[in-house]
Scaffold this active site. Structure first.
Site, mmCIF file in Angstrom:
data_model
loop_
_atom_site.group_PDB
_atom_site.id
_atom_site.type_symbol
_atom_site.label_atom_id
_atom_site.label_comp_id
_atom_site.label_asym_id
_atom_site.label_seq_id
_atom_site.Cartn_x
_atom_site.Cartn_y
_atom_site.Cartn_z
ATOM 1 N N LYS A 157 -12.331 13.049 67.305
ATOM 2 C CA LYS A 157 -12.236 12.023 68.355
ATOM 3 C C LYS A 157 -11.141 12.430 69.322
ATOM 4 C CE LYS A 157 -15.156 9.320 66.138
ATOM 5 N NZ LYS A 157 -16.382 8.679 66.590
ATOM 6 N N LYS A 186 -17.021 17.360 61.602
ATOM 7 C CA LYS A 186 -18.265 17.448 62.376
ATOM 8 C C LYS A 186 -18.072 16.993 63.811
ATOM 9 C CE LYS A 186 -20.671 13.094 61.855
ATOM 10 N NZ LYS A 186 -20.797 12.964 63.305
ATOM 11 N N ASP A 202 -19.255 14.953 67.158
ATOM 12 C CA ASP A 202 -19.843 13.626 67.305
ATOM 13 C C ASP A 202 -21.260 13.742 67.868
ATOM 14 O OD1 ASP A 202 -19.720 10.867 66.964
ATOM 15 O OD2 ASP A 202 -17.623 10.866 67.545
ATOM 16 N N GLU A 203 -22.009 12.645 67.769
ATOM 17 C CA GLU A 203 -23.439 12.725 68.083
ATOM 18 C C GLU A 203 -23.720 13.024 69.560
ATOM 19 O OE1 GLU A 203 -21.884 9.982 67.100
ATOM 20 O OE2 GLU A 203 -22.036 8.636 68.827
ATOM 21 N N HIS A 225 -27.525 13.129 61.809
ATOM 22 C CA HIS A 225 -26.978 11.886 62.376
ATOM 23 C C HIS A 225 -28.153 11.029 62.806
ATOM 24 C CE1 HIS A 225 -24.631 9.154 64.848
ATOM 25 N NE2 HIS A 225 -23.522 9.699 64.371
ATOM 26 N N ARG A 226 -27.994 9.711 62.762
ATOM 27 C CA ARG A 226 -29.161 8.842 62.995
ATOM 28 C C ARG A 226 -29.023 8.002 64.269
ATOM 29 N NH1 ARG A 226 -28.309 3.689 58.938
ATOM 30 N NH2 ARG A 226 -26.156 3.356 59.554
ATOM 31 N N LYS A 285 -17.858 -0.495 60.718
ATOM 32 C CA LYS A 285 -18.087 -1.127 62.023
ATOM 33 C C LYS A 285 -19.572 -1.282 62.364
ATOM 34 C CE LYS A 285 -18.179 3.072 64.883
ATOM 35 N NZ LYS A 285 -17.501 3.934 65.846
ATOM 36 N N GLY A 325 -16.390 3.328 61.344
ATOM 37 C CA GLY A 325 -15.338 2.314 61.198
ATOM 38 C C GLY A 325 -14.641 2.346 59.843
HETATM 39 C C1 CAP Z 1 -18.001 7.380 63.170
HETATM 40 C C2 CAP Z 1 -19.041 7.841 64.112
HETATM 41 C C3 CAP Z 1 -20.519 7.807 63.703
HETATM 42 C C4 CAP Z 1 -21.001 6.507 63.133
HETATM 43 C C5 CAP Z 1 -22.458 6.219 63.375
HETATM 44 C C6 CAP Z 1 -18.894 7.046 65.372
HETATM 45 O O1 CAP Z 1 -16.738 7.322 63.797
HETATM 46 O O2 CAP Z 1 -18.798 9.177 64.449
HETATM 47 O O3 CAP Z 1 -21.249 8.170 64.832
HETATM 48 O O4 CAP Z 1 -20.713 6.615 61.788
HETATM 49 O O5 CAP Z 1 -22.935 5.223 62.580
HETATM 50 O O6 CAP Z 1 -18.823 7.628 66.446
HETATM 51 O O7 CAP Z 1 -18.917 5.836 65.283
HETATM 52 P P1 CAP Z 1 -15.589 6.295 63.381
HETATM 53 P P2 CAP Z 1 -23.785 5.474 61.257
HETATM 54 O O8 CAP Z 1 -15.177 6.674 61.981
HETATM 55 O O9 CAP Z 1 -14.479 6.530 64.377
HETATM 56 O O10 CAP Z 1 -16.147 4.928 63.449
HETATM 57 O O11 CAP Z 1 -23.001 6.384 60.365
HETATM 58 O O12 CAP Z 1 -23.944 4.112 60.727
HETATM 59 O O13 CAP Z 1 -25.058 6.104 61.671
HETATM 60 MG MG MG Z 2 -20.247 9.318 66.020
#
Ligand code: CAP
Ligand code: MG
Length: 387
Positions: free
Chosen positions: A125, A151, A153-154, A242-243, A282, A313
């Protein structure tokens, strides 16, 4: 499936079964008796819940084709106001026609040389905006602190401020330095999500630099791309799925598709690791749903097991709940919960590992924090779930 319709449930179900297999809205002159045998059959109706059986002959081992049958036009029929696919059961003889994960939980554990605890991951991040040299530095700091798996981020792919090739080279160099320094195995998932040809180009870059793991945004890239990628045998990456965007289909309990079905399809397409939700963070998705998603990733069916990744979160304080609820065969990921630590990324990474160690040793976080200042710092900052 759950149906809401102005017709009777039985009548709506019959029309739906026809549309999803051999039928259309009216009688047709081209229908033949042998084709009628391929019709989907309603075999149970209980209030608004119906069960539909499909003959295997109407399918081929292609996720796009299967979805066009069982989750295609039926969602748009005027006869149906709301429709929710709650579950899908695929016979194992058909499941086995899919490749499934190449490595699975056991393969990932072997590679990481971690046998007996959850893996701990972080997402760099800020999720976008960070220049690639800073990205690699933050990854280094996280690994040194005790994180196993870093990893992208998406939505970080190949932006001008953080080009894919430079990021991969720099981050994998950081990984080598950390492995030499710590003697531990580390992993990095580079996000190769893109139009398919570019996905392959990025995968080649990753392979050329000895990358071991690629991340794919399964839903936004589409099952065709994902199912094709696993057949590109030159890569043999650990695939992290990632979803992002799944909730457009999965979130409304009365309409759409249950997430556990998307988890199963992702496993069939070869995801070694896959986001299943976290229930204590979150994002939406309660314990029951996440448990079902994990079941899709891990039930015995002849395919290797997908490593479920809990994310979104999370921070050290919720780690006991996560492990006690979902077990130790999970990857626990935190972005904000690592880089938001008052003493920075390395301390945040250490606090995550300390929290996992405490749970594995059967010690409460509060007790462990008395002798582990990084964990104490995290508990001081994050006092409850997602706050
Ligand atoms: C987590 C995360 C993931 C989420 C997506 C984000 O970061 O990288 O994309 O986990 O949700 O950007 O939110 P944080 P899920 O730890 O900063 O929240 O895993 O439910 O698909
Ligand atoms: Mg993410």
């Amino acid at each position: 499936m759950k149906i809401k319709s102005s017709l009777s449930v039985r009548e709506a179900a019959v029309r739906l079964a026809a549309e999803s297999s051999i039928g259309t809205w009216t009688d047709i002159s081209t229908m033949k008796p042998e084709i009628r045998k391929l019709a989907a059959k309603i075999f149970e109706i209980k209030e608004d819940v119906i069960k539909v059986a499909y003959p295997l002959d109407i399918f081929e081992p292609s996720i796009p084709q299967i979805l066009a049958d069982v989750a295609g036009n039926i969602f748009g029929m005027l006869d149906v106001d709301e429709l929710r696919i709650e579950d899908i059961i695929i016979p194992s003889k058909f499941l086995k026609q899919f490749r499934g994960p190449s490595h699975g939980i056991d393969g990932v554990r072997n590679m990481m040389q971690i046998k007996d605890r959850p893996l701990v991951g972080t997402i760099i991040k800020p999720k976008i905006g960070l220049p690639y040299k800073d990205h690699a530095r933050v990854a280094f700091e996280a690994w040194i602190g005790g994180i196993d798996f870093v990893k992208d981020d998406e939505n970080l792919t190949n932006q001008s401020f953080n080009p894919f090739k430079e990021r991969v080279i720099e981050t994998l160099q950081a990984l080598d330095r950390v492995e030499t320094k710590t003697g531990e195995k580390k992993n990095y998932a580079a996000n190769i999500s893109a139009p398919y040809n570019e996905m392959l180009e990025r995968a080649d870059i990753l392979k050329d630099h000895d990358g071991k793991c690629a991340m794919i945004d399964v839903i936004t890239c589409g099952f065709s791309a994902v199912q094709s990628f696993i057949t590109e045998e030159r890569f043999n990456f650990i695939l992290h799925g990632h979803r992002a965007m799944h909730a457009a289909m999965t979130r409304n309990p009365n309409h759409g598709i249950h997430m556990s079905m998307l988890a199963l399809l992702s496993r069939m397409c070869g995801m070694d690791q896959f986001h299943v939700g976290a229930a204590f963070g979150k994002m939406e998705g309660d314990v029951e749903e996440v448990t079902r998603n994990i079941h899709s990733c891990t039930f015995d069916c002849g395919l290797k097991k997908t490593f479920p990744a809990c994310s979104g979160g999370l921070h050290p304080r919720v780690i006991p709940d996560i492990i006690e609820t979902f077990g130790k065969d999970i990857i626990i990921q935190a972005g904000g919960g690592v880089h938001g630590h008052p003493k920075g990324t390395t301390a945040g990474a250490t606090a995550m590992r300390q929290a996992v160690d405490a749970v594995m040793d059967g010690v409460s976080l509060e007790t462990h924090a008395k002798t582990h200042e990084e964990l104490a710092g995290a508990l001081q900052k994050w006092k409850s779930q997602y706050s």
